[in-house]
Design an enzyme around this catalytic site. Structure first.
Site, short mmCIF file in Angstrom:
data_model
loop_
_atom_site.label_atom_id
_atom_site.label_comp_id
_atom_site.label_asym_id
_atom_site.label_seq_id
_atom_site.Cartn_x
_atom_site.Cartn_y
_atom_site.Cartn_z
N GLU A 16 1.02 -1.29 0.06
CA GLU A 16 0.16 -0.07 -0.03
C GLU A 16 0.79 1.21 0.04
O GLU A 16 0.40 2.31 -0.70
CB GLU A 16 -1.02 0.12 1.17
CG GLU A 16 -1.66 1.31 1.28
CD GLU A 16 -2.67 1.15 2.45
OE1 GLU A 16 -3.40 2.21 2.48
OE2 GLU A 16 -2.29 0.74 3.49
N ILE A 63 0.04 -1.79 7.99
CA ILE A 63 -0.76 -1.41 9.10
C ILE A 63 -2.06 -1.21 8.44
O ILE A 63 -2.48 0.01 7.95
CB ILE A 63 -0.36 -0.11 10.04
CG1 ILE A 63 0.97 -0.31 10.40
CG2 ILE A 63 -1.29 0.11 10.94
CD1 ILE A 63 1.61 0.81 11.02
N ASP A 64 -3.14 -1.96 8.68
CA ASP A 64 -4.54 -1.58 8.37
C ASP A 64 -5.27 -1.24 9.63
O ASP A 64 -5.59 -1.89 10.40
CB ASP A 64 -5.10 -3.09 7.50
CG ASP A 64 -6.51 -2.79 7.13
OD1 ASP A 64 -6.64 -2.02 6.30
OD2 ASP A 64 -7.45 -3.59 7.66
N ASP A 118 -6.05 -4.60 1.25
CA ASP A 118 -7.23 -4.69 2.31
C ASP A 118 -7.98 -6.15 2.59
O ASP A 118 -8.10 -6.44 3.69
CB ASP A 118 -8.31 -3.50 2.32
CG ASP A 118 -7.82 -2.28 2.26
OD1 ASP A 118 -6.87 -1.75 2.99
OD2 ASP A 118 -7.93 -1.27 1.59
N THR A 128 -4.65 2.41 9.99
CA THR A 128 -3.68 3.47 10.63
C THR A 128 -4.52 4.51 11.67
O THR A 128 -3.79 4.96 12.31
CB THR A 128 -3.02 4.05 9.44
OG1 THR A 128 -2.25 3.12 8.63
CG2 THR A 128 -2.17 5.20 9.64
N ASP A 160 -0.51 -4.76 3.05
CA ASP A 160 -0.93 -3.79 3.91
C ASP A 160 -0.31 -3.91 5.30
O ASP A 160 -0.49 -4.73 5.97
CB ASP A 160 -2.36 -3.35 4.00
CG ASP A 160 -2.73 -2.30 4.62
OD1 ASP A 160 -1.89 -1.36 5.17
OD2 ASP A 160 -3.88 -1.95 4.67
#
Length: 363
Positions: free
Chosen positions: A152, A181-182, A307, A184, A179
């Site tokens: 990402e 840190i999904d 995601d 944030t 991703d």
């Protein structure tokens, strides 16, 4: 148990493994082999095809870690899952290592400062996002330098940019989709509710998914055709949620105004009919929790591949159903998402369709 009997079982396993691996190499097909994983003085538990998802380190605590017999059995137990020459178990181990190393940094830096906004003031970026992606990318490409990598933080914000990036990356036979840190906004706000997502696609089909919740130390994982697991325990979608009135439903709080409007219409229509609606702010955990049976379903009108890809595989492997919001099959390019236990799928789609929550609103 008699030593001879245990060694006899190990020899049988070795012979079966050699035979199956020989067949896999000739045919090019995936193979999953049974092997003996847990030994204690009281029992030897035999796991079958799904054992590939269980960490080898998860041996019975009742057995001595220094036992010579135990060490011999551990050496016998690992059996590859081969797909087009790639050992998916090795790929899984690499993904888990990467997710946990990134997770260690996430735990240390909860509440990190926002360094910029992306799409708008609701779409945040911290310095930890990029650092975590670097950790993951270095580990994965260090092990698989010939593979593609789509993260990402390497893609410009917005649906158009992500679709272009995905289309370019899909030329790779093997593609890692990440991703770091999904969630944030949760992370930057000091809320310990995030997931690190790592998925692997082969020729556009998801074959491996790992989602790590660093604050609860929950590792969700799935290998295509071999089930879904959380911390080594098999996951199954909810069997109790047979209709919407019995169901917890997840949805998102998206930063894109064209996605906010259909989401709010659907929440307004669903709220009187579902048990409750929850917005957790992380697609990673919402999908993983549907797979784990903690909710009946999750939907959102617009998601990027990083995601959803790993979580979609988990829901499917846990016995659930995944489509877009019109009921069409999901693939990597699908942005509207509906993932459920299967029992409430059509009822949920009927309501979202009725309020035109099937994708982005027109500009």
């Amino acid at each position: 148990r008699p030593l001879g009997a245990l060694l006899y079982l190990a020899v049988l396993q070795h012979v079966a493994a050699r035979s199956a691996l020989s067949t896999a190499r000739r045919t090019g097909r995936t193979t999953v082999l049974p092997f003996y994983s847990h030994y204690s003085p009281r029992r030897l538990v035999r796991f079958t095809s799904n054992i590939g998802n269980h960490p080898i380190s998860e041996l019975s605590s009742s057995s001595s870690s220094s036992s010579p017999l135990r060490r011999k059995l551990v050496r016998c137990q690992r059996t590859p899952i081969l797909l087009e020459g790639l050992d998916i178990l090795e790929a899984r181990n690499t993904a888990i290592k990467a997710a946990k190393e990134a997770g260690e940094l996430i735990r240390k830096r909860l509440g990190a400062d926002v360094i910029e906004t992306k799409l708008n003031t609701m779409d945040l970026l911290t310095e930890v996002d990029g650092k975590c992606q670097n950790i993951i990318e270095n580990i994965i490409l260090g092990a698989y330098p010939e593979h593609g990598f789509l993260g990402e933080e390497s893609v410009a914000p917005g649906a158009d940019a992500s679709q272009i990036a995905l289309q370019e990356a899909r030329d790779n036979e093997w593609l890692w989709i990440v991703d770091p840190i999904d969630g944030t906004t949760n992370f930057a706000s000091g809320m310990p509710l995030v997931g690190t997502i790592i998925g692997l696609a082969h020729k556009g089909n998801m074959v491996l998914g790992v989602i790590y919740d660093p604050f609860n130390d929950e590792l969700f994982e799935a290998i295509q055709g071999n089930g879904a697991f959380v911390n080594g325990k098999r996951m199954q979608v909810s069997s109790d949620a047979t209709n919407l009135s019995d169901s917890v439903i997840y949805t998102g709080s998206p930063p894109n105004p064209r996605s906010i409007a259909p989401t709010l219409r659907s929440v307004n229509a669903l709220m009187p009919k579902a048990r409750t609606i929850r917005m957790l702010g992380t697609a990673a955990l919402m999908l993983a929790w549907v797979a784990a049976g903690r909710a009946g379903g999750y939907y959102e009108p617009d998601l990027n591949a990083w995601d959803s890809a790993a979580g979609v595989l988990m829901v499917r492997e846990a016995g659930g159903q995944v489509t877009d919001l019109k009921g069409n099959d999901w693939d990597l390019s699908t942005r509207p998402l509906c993932a459920t236990n299967g029992k409430i799928h059509e009822e949920l789609l009927e309501i979202t369709r009725s309020v035109e929550c099937t994708g982005l609103d027109p500009e």
